[in-house]
Design a protein around this motif. Structure first.
Motif, mmCIF file in Angstrom:
data_model
loop_
_atom_site.group_PDB
_atom_site.id
_atom_site.type_symbol
_atom_site.label_atom_id
_atom_site.label_comp_id
_atom_site.label_asym_id
_atom_site.label_seq_id
_atom_site.Cartn_x
_atom_site.Cartn_y
_atom_site.Cartn_z
ATOM 1 N N GLU A 1 -12.668 6.575 6.866
ATOM 2 C CA GLU A 1 -12.003 5.752 5.855
ATOM 3 C C GLU A 1 -10.484 5.788 6.032
ATOM 4 O O GLU A 1 -9.813 4.748 5.939
ATOM 5 N N LEU A 2 -9.946 6.967 6.282
ATOM 6 C CA LEU A 2 -8.502 7.079 6.479
ATOM 7 C C LEU A 2 -8.049 6.337 7.732
ATOM 8 O O LEU A 2 -6.983 5.713 7.745
ATOM 9 N N LYS A 3 -8.852 6.393 8.782
ATOM 10 C CA LYS A 3 -8.528 5.680 10.021
ATOM 11 C C LYS A 3 -8.488 4.174 9.757
ATOM 12 O O LYS A 3 -7.570 3.488 10.212
ATOM 13 N N ASP A 4 -9.472 3.663 9.020
ATOM 14 C CA ASP A 4 -9.501 2.236 8.697
ATOM 15 C C ASP A 4 -8.297 1.837 7.848
ATOM 16 O O ASP A 4 -7.681 0.786 8.073
ATOM 17 N N THR A 5 -7.950 2.674 6.879
ATOM 18 C CA THR A 5 -6.799 2.391 6.020
ATOM 19 C C THR A 5 -5.507 2.371 6.837
ATOM 20 O O THR A 5 -4.681 1.473 6.687
ATOM 21 N N ALA A 6 -5.360 3.344 7.717
ATOM 22 C CA ALA A 6 -4.161 3.400 8.557
ATOM 23 C C ALA A 6 -4.093 2.183 9.478
ATOM 24 O O ALA A 6 -3.014 1.607 9.676
ATOM 25 N N ALA A 7 -5.227 1.777 10.027
ATOM 26 C CA ALA A 7 -5.249 0.597 10.887
ATOM 27 C C ALA A 7 -4.836 -0.647 10.101
ATOM 28 O O ALA A 7 -4.101 -1.500 10.616
ATOM 29 N N GLY A 8 -5.264 -0.742 8.856
ATOM 30 C CA GLY A 8 -4.868 -1.859 7.999
ATOM 31 C C GLY A 8 -3.364 -1.869 7.761
ATOM 32 O O GLY A 8 -2.721 -2.931 7.792
ATOM 33 N N TRP A 9 -2.798 -0.693 7.518
ATOM 34 C CA TRP A 9 -1.349 -0.609 7.303
ATOM 35 C C TRP A 9 -0.583 -1.000 8.562
ATOM 36 O O TRP A 9 0.445 -1.670 8.495
ATOM 37 N N VAL A 10 -1.085 -0.587 9.706
ATOM 38 C CA VAL A 10 -0.427 -0.944 10.974
ATOM 39 C C VAL A 10 -0.463 -2.460 11.161
ATOM 40 O O VAL A 10 0.547 -3.069 11.538
ATOM 41 N N ASP A 11 -1.608 -3.079 10.888
ATOM 42 C CA ASP A 11 -1.716 -4.535 11.017
ATOM 43 C C ASP A 11 -0.755 -5.243 10.069
ATOM 44 O O ASP A 11 -0.084 -6.210 10.454
ATOM 45 N N LYS A 12 -0.684 -4.784 8.829
ATOM 46 C CA LYS A 12 0.248 -5.392 7.868
ATOM 47 C C LYS A 12 1.688 -5.215 8.324
ATOM 48 O O LYS A 12 2.514 -6.124 8.173
ATOM 49 N N GLY A 13 2.004 -4.050 8.880
ATOM 50 C CA GLY A 13 3.358 -3.812 9.393
ATOM 51 C C GLY A 13 3.686 -4.742 10.539
ATOM 52 O O GLY A 13 4.795 -5.289 10.615
ATOM 53 N N LYS A 14 2.737 -4.953 11.436
ATOM 54 C CA LYS A 14 2.956 -5.870 12.567
ATOM 55 C C LYS A 14 3.177 -7.294 12.067
ATOM 56 O O LYS A 14 4.036 -8.019 12.585
ATOM 57 N N GLU A 15 2.395 -7.699 11.073
ATOM 58 C CA GLU A 15 2.573 -9.039 10.499
ATOM 59 C C GLU A 15 3.954 -9.190 9.871
ATOM 60 O O GLU A 15 4.617 -10.222 10.053
ATOM 61 N N ALA A 16 4.388 -8.175 9.134
ATOM 62 C CA ALA A 16 5.704 -8.229 8.495
ATOM 63 C C ALA A 16 6.810 -8.297 9.545
ATOM 64 O O ALA A 16 7.771 -9.060 9.396
ATOM 65 N N VAL A 17 6.693 -7.517 10.600
ATOM 66 C CA VAL A 17 7.689 -7.548 11.672
ATOM 67 C C VAL A 17 7.695 -8.922 12.328
ATOM 68 O O VAL A 17 8.763 -9.481 12.630
ATOM 69 N N GLY A 18 6.530 -9.508 12.548
ATOM 70 C CA GLY A 18 6.437 -10.848 13.137
ATOM 71 C C GLY A 18 7.115 -11.889 12.268
ATOM 72 O O GLY A 18 7.855 -12.750 12.774
ATOM 73 N N ARG A 19 6.876 -11.807 10.945
ATOM 74 C CA ARG A 19 7.523 -12.754 10.025
ATOM 75 C C ARG A 19 9.038 -12.586 10.038
ATOM 76 O O ARG A 19 9.786 -13.566 10.060
ATOM 77 N N GLN A 20 9.495 -11.355 10.036
ATOM 78 C CA GLN A 20 10.940 -11.100 10.064
ATOM 79 C C GLN A 20 11.551 -11.590 11.374
ATOM 80 O O GLN A 20 12.661 -12.118 11.394
ATOM 81 N N LYS A 21 10.815 -11.414 12.463
ATOM 82 C CA LYS A 21 11.292 -11.875 13.768
ATOM 83 C C LYS A 21 11.448 -13.397 13.766
ATOM 84 O O LYS A 21 12.453 -13.935 14.246
#
Length: 102
Positions: free
Chosen positions: A63-83
């Protein structure tokens, strides 16, 4: 210990052994078997609880691995939007400069 203390200790030890033998509910062999059986039951109980704990840890880790993977994906999306936003701002600045120079 002095002589009086040693004799009192030995007397108490003897009385305790005698009372224990009088009030023992089962023979020595039966008592040893009961202790052996209970120790085996305790061992099985501990093994089962350890197995349950292991499964819980595996599940929780997943469960923690899945949650962390979700946070990483959201972070990548945010960085992409900012870029994209920064790229658009740079392009707008370049266009404004071209318009001002021409």
């Amino acid at each position: 210990m002095d002589k009086n203390g040693l004799s009192s200790f030995l007397l108490g030890l003897g009385v305790g052994v005698g009372i224990g033998m009088l009030f023992a509910p089962k023979s020595g062999q039966e008592t040893r078997e009961i202790i052996k059986t209970k120790a085996g039951e305790g061992t099985e109980f501990i093994k089962s609880k350890a197995g349950e704990g292991s499964e819980f840890i595996k599940q929780r880790g997943s469960e923690l691995k899945d949650t962390a993977a979700g946070w990483v994906d959201k972070g990548k999306e945010a960085v992409g939007r900012q870029k994209e936003t920064l790229s658009d701002a740079v392009e707008a600045g370049k266009q404004a400069y071209r318009d001002a120079v021409s």
